[in-house]
Each structure stands twice: as structure tokens, then as C-alpha cells.
Design a protein around this motif. Structure first.
Motif, PDB file in Angstrom:
ATOM      1  N   ASP A 128       0.856  -1.185   0.000  1.00  0.00           N
ATOM      2  CA  ASP A 128       0.000   0.000   0.000  1.00  0.00           C
ATOM      3  C   ASP A 128       0.897   1.243   0.000  1.00  0.00           C
ATOM      4  N   LYS A 129       1.290   1.697  -1.191  1.00  0.00           N
ATOM      5  CA  LYS A 129       2.278   2.780  -1.319  1.00  0.00           C
ATOM      6  C   LYS A 129       1.843   4.102  -0.692  1.00  0.00           C
ATOM      7  N   PRO A 130       0.600   4.574  -0.937  1.00  0.00           N
ATOM      8  CA  PRO A 130       0.219   5.864  -0.335  1.00  0.00           C
ATOM      9  C   PRO A 130       0.280   5.829   1.198  1.00  0.00           C
ATOM     10  N   ARG A 131      -0.222   4.757   1.779  1.00  0.00           N
ATOM     11  CA  ARG A 131      -0.197   4.607   3.241  1.00  0.00           C
ATOM     12  C   ARG A 131       1.242   4.519   3.740  1.00  0.00           C
ATOM     13  N   LEU A 132       2.051   3.759   3.051  1.00  0.00           N
ATOM     14  CA  LEU A 132       3.447   3.581   3.433  1.00  0.00           C
ATOM     15  C   LEU A 132       4.194   4.916   3.384  1.00  0.00           C
TER      16      LEU A 132
ATOM     17  N   ASP B 248      -0.212  15.651  15.789  1.00  0.00           N
ATOM     18  CA  ASP B 248      -1.169  16.758  15.773  1.00  0.00           C
ATOM     19  C   ASP B 248      -0.685  17.865  14.833  1.00  0.00           C
ATOM     20  N   LYS B 249       0.604  18.164  14.881  1.00  0.00           N
ATOM     21  CA  LYS B 249       1.178  19.185  14.006  1.00  0.00           C
ATOM     22  C   LYS B 249       1.066  18.758  12.541  1.00  0.00           C
ATOM     23  N   MET B 250       1.352  17.487  12.263  1.00  0.00           N
ATOM     24  CA  MET B 250       1.258  16.989  10.894  1.00  0.00           C
ATOM     25  C   MET B 250      -0.178  17.073  10.388  1.00  0.00           C
ATOM     26  N   LEU B 251      -1.132  16.767  11.262  1.00  0.00           N
ATOM     27  CA  LEU B 251      -2.542  16.838  10.901  1.00  0.00           C
ATOM     28  C   LEU B 251      -2.932  18.275  10.553  1.00  0.00           C
ATOM     29  N   LYS B 252      -2.462  19.217  11.364  1.00  0.00           N
ATOM     30  CA  LYS B 252      -2.760  20.629  11.107  1.00  0.00           C
ATOM     31  C   LYS B 252      -2.157  21.067   9.772  1.00  0.00           C
ATOM     32  N   GLN B 253      -0.929  20.633   9.496  1.00  0.00           N
ATOM     33  CA  GLN B 253      -0.289  20.979   8.226  1.00  0.00           C
ATOM     34  C   GLN B 253      -1.094  20.435   7.052  1.00  0.00           C
ATOM     35  N   ARG B 254      -1.564  19.202   7.165  1.00  0.00           N
ATOM     36  CA  ARG B 254      -2.342  18.591   6.084  1.00  0.00           C
ATOM     37  C   ARG B 254      -3.654  19.342   5.871  1.00  0.00           C
ATOM     38  N   ARG B 255      -4.312  19.721   6.958  1.00  0.00           N
ATOM     39  CA  ARG B 255      -5.576  20.450   6.841  1.00  0.00           C
ATOM     40  C   ARG B 255      -5.366  21.812   6.185  1.00  0.00           C
ATOM     41  N   ASP B 256      -4.270  22.483   6.547  1.00  0.00           N
ATOM     42  CA  ASP B 256      -3.965  23.767   5.911  1.00  0.00           C
ATOM     43  C   ASP B 256      -3.722  23.571   4.417  1.00  0.00           C
ATOM     44  N   SER B 257      -2.993  22.518   4.077  1.00  0.00           N
ATOM     45  CA  SER B 257      -2.710  22.234   2.664  1.00  0.00           C
ATOM     46  C   SER B 257      -3.990  21.951   1.892  1.00  0.00           C
ATOM     47  N   ILE B 258      -4.893  21.199   2.514  1.00  0.00           N
ATOM     48  CA  ILE B 258      -6.163  20.878   1.852  1.00  0.00           C
ATOM     49  C   ILE B 258      -6.922  22.157   1.517  1.00  0.00           C
TER      50      ILE B 258
ATOM     51  N   GLU C  69      -3.814  11.309   3.426  1.00  0.00           N
ATOM     52  CA  GLU C  69      -2.781  11.363   4.465  1.00  0.00           C
ATOM     53  C   GLU C  69      -3.392  11.710   5.821  1.00  0.00           C
ATOM     54  N   VAL C  70      -4.381  12.597   5.839  1.00  0.00           N
ATOM     55  CA  VAL C  70      -5.071  12.943   7.090  1.00  0.00           C
ATOM     56  C   VAL C  70      -5.680  11.684   7.705  1.00  0.00           C
ATOM     57  N   THR C  71      -6.298  10.860   6.871  1.00  0.00           N
ATOM     58  CA  THR C  71      -6.917   9.627   7.353  1.00  0.00           C
ATOM     59  C   THR C  71      -5.888   8.712   8.010  1.00  0.00           C
ATOM     60  N   VAL C  72      -4.723   8.592   7.394  1.00  0.00           N
ATOM     61  CA  VAL C  72      -3.675   7.727   7.950  1.00  0.00           C
ATOM     62  C   VAL C  72      -3.149   8.299   9.271  1.00  0.00           C
ATOM     63  N   VAL C  73      -2.895   9.588   9.321  1.00  0.00           N
ATOM     64  CA  VAL C  73      -2.369  10.208  10.544  1.00  0.00           C
ATOM     65  C   VAL C  73      -3.380  10.071  11.682  1.00  0.00           C
TER      66      VAL C  73
END
Length: 148
Positions: A20-24, A55-65, A83-87
Motif C-alpha cells: 500500500d504505497k500511499p499509506r506507506l 497533531d502538528k502533521m494533521l494541522k499541516q495537512r488540513r492547511d494544505s487541503i 494522508e489525514v486519514t492515515v495520521v
């Protein structure tokens, strides 16, 4: 090694086995960020600090979205959403709106906050128990509404 880091490591192995490349890719970026902090600060991260990283990574992903959607780049926004789903899998169960409101009201009462000048005290009390379980931006807005 912390339990959360062990969980992330085993999830990476599972993703490798499943091809599972995207998850990996997402899990590897989580591990890279954890490792970067450990090397820079010469410490072993505990679960609380790993939660802060997630939590920081999640915030970064949400900002990017939000930025990708504003630029009409839905293809990139979809990648970030995956990526948000995986985090989120590695974060504790999210708090409900009612639980957040109850915790904010309790923190305001405990600190004796009576205006915007006390917002820092209230946030300080709530940060640890809400880490990774609530969007702190939304919590901040709620505190401002209650203190206004």
C-alpha cells in the motif's frame, strides 16, 4: 520505545506487506519527522511528544487541503485527505463537541478566568488533555466566545 512509536512501526511493516504505497509514504513521513526531532534534540520521544508531532502533521495537512481547494487543485487535496486519514489512525479518539464545551467551561471555572487576558491560562490547562483529540483552533474560538 514508546507504545505509539511501536504501533507506527508495525503499521509501516503491514503497509509494506500489503504493498500500500500511499499509506506507506505517509507512515514513513511520520517516522521521519519523529526521527528528525530525536536527532536534533538528542532525546527519545515519549507518547505525549509523538502525539504533538502527529497533531502538528494533521494541522499541516488540513492547511494544505484548504489551500489546494482554494487553488482548485482537487487532485492534490485528495492526496492530503488520504494522508489525514492515515495520521488520524494513530491519534486517540476525537472528542465530541459536547465534551469539548464541557472541558472548556470546566477549565474557565478552574482557572477563574474572567476575560480575554486569561485566555492563555485556559489554553494551558486544556492543551495536554486535548492534544490530538481536538482541533485547537476550534477550541481557541470557543474559549474566546465564552470569555467575551
Amino acid at each position: 520505545m514508546s507504545d505509539l512509536k511501536d504501533t507506527i512501526k508495525s503499521a509501516m511493516k503491514d503497509a509494506m506487506r500489503a504493498k500500500d504505497k500511499p499509506r506507506l509514504t505517509t507512515i514513513r513521513s511520520i517516522q521521519a519527522e519523529i526521527k528528525r526531532i530525536e536527532v536534533d534534540e538528542r532525546i527519545e520521544l515519549d507518547d505525549a511528544r509523538v502525539l504533538a508531532v502527529l497533531d502538528k502533521m494533521l494541522k499541516q495537512r488540513r492547511d494544505s487541503i484548504s489551500q489546494f481547494e482554494a487553488a482548485d487543485r482537487h487532485d492534490l487535496a485528495d492526496i492530503e485527505k488520504a494522508e489525514v486519514t492515515v495520521v488520524q489512525e494513530f491519534l486517540p479518539q476525537a472528542l465530541t463537541e459536547d465534551e469539548i464545551t464541557d472541558m472548556v467551561v470546566q477549565a474557565i471555572a478552574d482557572t477563574g478566568a474572567d476575560g480575554m487576558k486569561d485566555m492563555g491560562k485556559v489554553m494551558g490547562v486544556l492543551k495536554a488533555p486535548m492534544q490530538g483529540r481536538a482541533n485547537m483552533g476550534d477550541v481557541s474560538k470557543l474559549i474566546k466566545a465564552k470569555l467575551a
